[in-house]
Design an enzyme around this catalytic site. Structure first.
Site, PDB file in Angstrom:
ATOM      1  CG  HIS A 290     -27.818  37.807  17.734  1.00  0.00           C
ATOM      2  ND1 HIS A 290     -27.495  37.159  16.285  1.00  0.00           N
ATOM      3  CD2 HIS A 290     -28.781  37.170  18.451  1.00  0.00           C
ATOM      4  CE1 HIS A 290     -28.174  36.059  16.376  1.00  0.00           C
ATOM      5  NE2 HIS A 290     -29.184  36.021  17.520  1.00  0.00           N
TER       6      HIS A 290
ATOM      7  CG  ASP B 236     -22.161  39.863  17.748  1.00  0.00           C
ATOM      8  OD1 ASP B 236     -23.370  39.767  17.856  1.00  0.00           O
ATOM      9  OD2 ASP B 236     -21.506  39.230  16.834  1.00  0.00           O
TER      10      ASP B 236
END
Length: 298
Positions: A63, A65
Site C-alpha cells: 500500500h 503509505d
C-alpha cells in the site's frame, strides 16, 4: 545495543509533524529500515539517522503509505555514490514492485537483493542479527518482522586456560568466531537472552503476531484507531485499535509497546494511549523522532 528511531507513525496520508510508516533500527554501523512511507528521507535527515548505513529494507506490504518513499530514497543513495548492495524483503509481488521502482529511479550503481517471502514467512540473516517474517492479518498479503540480536554465552576463562588457548585468541572466541583451530564452543556457555524487536503494521490482532511478540523487548504495532467504537472498522480494513494493541502486547508478554500507524483522524494520541495502557501499562504513544536504545541484560 539496538538503537531505534521512529521516522513516521502515520497511516494513509502524511500530516504536518507526522510522516508515514517507517522505523529505523541500527546495530553498530548497520541499519535496517522497516517500511518506507512518503517523507522517510527527510525524516531520517531530521532525526539524524544515516541512511548510508542502510543494509536492508523490510516492507510489510505494498500500500502506498508504506512504499511511496522507496524510489526517492534509492535514487538519492545512488546519487551519493553508494555501491554497497541493499537487501529488500517483502511479501509476494516484491520482484514486480522493484521492476516498477527501477523504472522510476533509472539504473542504480548498487544491487538490490530481493527476498520475496512466500506466505509472508521466512528467516534470513542481516548484519548484526536475524530477521523472521510472519503473516499479519490485513486486506492484502502483509508481513510482520521480528529482528533478533543474538548474544553468545558467557566466556569461561578457566576453560580457556585449561585448553591452552592463547590470550590473544580470547576476544575473537568471545565474539563467537573460531580462531587458530579453537572454536567458541570450547570456552562459551549456553547462549544468553538477546534483544528482540517486533514490527507489525498493518494488521488486526492475530495468533501469528502474538506468537512473534512473545517476550519481545519492544513491539511496534498498528494502532490505527484510537476510539473503541471504531473496532468494526478496524476489523473490516485489517487494522487494530489502540486498546487491541495493548491487549495483544499483554497477552504476548512483551516488555514495551509503541503504538504506530495512526489514522489521520487521530490528532491527539492521548485517548488512544490511555485505552492501550488500560490493558498494557507499558504502552507508549508513537511519535516521529521517538527513540529507544535497547541493551543486553546484565
Amino acid at each position: 545495543m539496538v538503537e531505534l528511531t521512529m521516522l513516521g507513525c502515520g497511516g494513509t496520508q502524511p500530516l504536518p509533524g507526522r510522516a508515514l510508516a517507517a522505523l529505523w533500527l541500527q546495530v553498530a554501523g548497520s541499519g535496517l529500515l522497516f517500511d518506507c512511507g512518503e517523507g522517510t528521507q527527510a525524516a531520517a535527515r531530521r532525526w539524524g539517522c544515516s541512511l548510508y548505513k542502510l543494509d536492508a529494507i523490510l516492507l510489510t506490504h505494498y500500500h502506498g503509505d508504506h512504499i511511496f518513499g522507496l524510489p526517492g530514497l534509492l535514487q538519492t543513495q545512488g546519487a551519493l555514490g553508494r555501491t554497497a548492495p541493499v537487501t529488500v524483503a517483502g511479501p509476494p509481488g516484491l520482484r514486480a514492485l522493484l521492476e516498477l521502482v527501477l523504472q522510476l529511479t533509472g539504473p542504480l550503481p548498487f544491487a538490490l537483493h530481493p527476498v520475496e517471502l512466500a506466505d509472508c514467512r521466512g528467516r534470513f540473516p542481516v548484519p548484526g542479527g536475524e530477521v523472521e517474517a510472519f503473516p499479519c492479518r490485513h486486506r492484502v498479503a502483509c508481513c510482520g518482522y521480528a529482528f533478533t540480536l543474538p548474544r553468545a554465552g558467557r566466556f569461561d576463562p578457566q576453560r580457556a586456560r585449561a585448553a591452552g588457548i592463547p590470550l590473544a585468541c580470547w576476544r575473537t572466541l568471545q565474539a563467537g568466531q573460531p580462531v587458530d583451530g579453537f572454536t567458541p564452543e570450547m570456552v562459551l556457555g549456553p547462549p544468553r537472552r538477546g534483544i528482540r524487536v517486533v514490527y507489525a503494521t498493518d494488521t488486526a490482532p492475530c495468533p501469528a503476531l502474538r506468537r512473534a511478540a512473545a517476550g519481545a523487548d519492544l513491539l511496534v504495532m498498528d494502532a490505527t484507531y484510537a476510539d473503541d467504537a471504531d473496532a468494526p472498522k478496524a476489523r473490516q480494513y485489517g487494522h487494530a485499535t489502540c486498546r487491541q494493541a495493548g491487549a495483544l502486547a499483554a497477552a504476548a508478554g512483551a516488555r514495551r509497546l509503541w503504538l504506530t500507524h495512526y489514522s489521520a483522524a487521530v490528532t491527539d494520541p492521548g485517548p488512544g494511549l490511555a485505552a492501550a495502557a488500560a490493558a498494557f501499562p507499558g504502552a507508549e504513544a508513537g511519535a516521529d523522532g521517538k527513540r529507544a536504545a535497547l541493551r543486553f541484560e546484565e
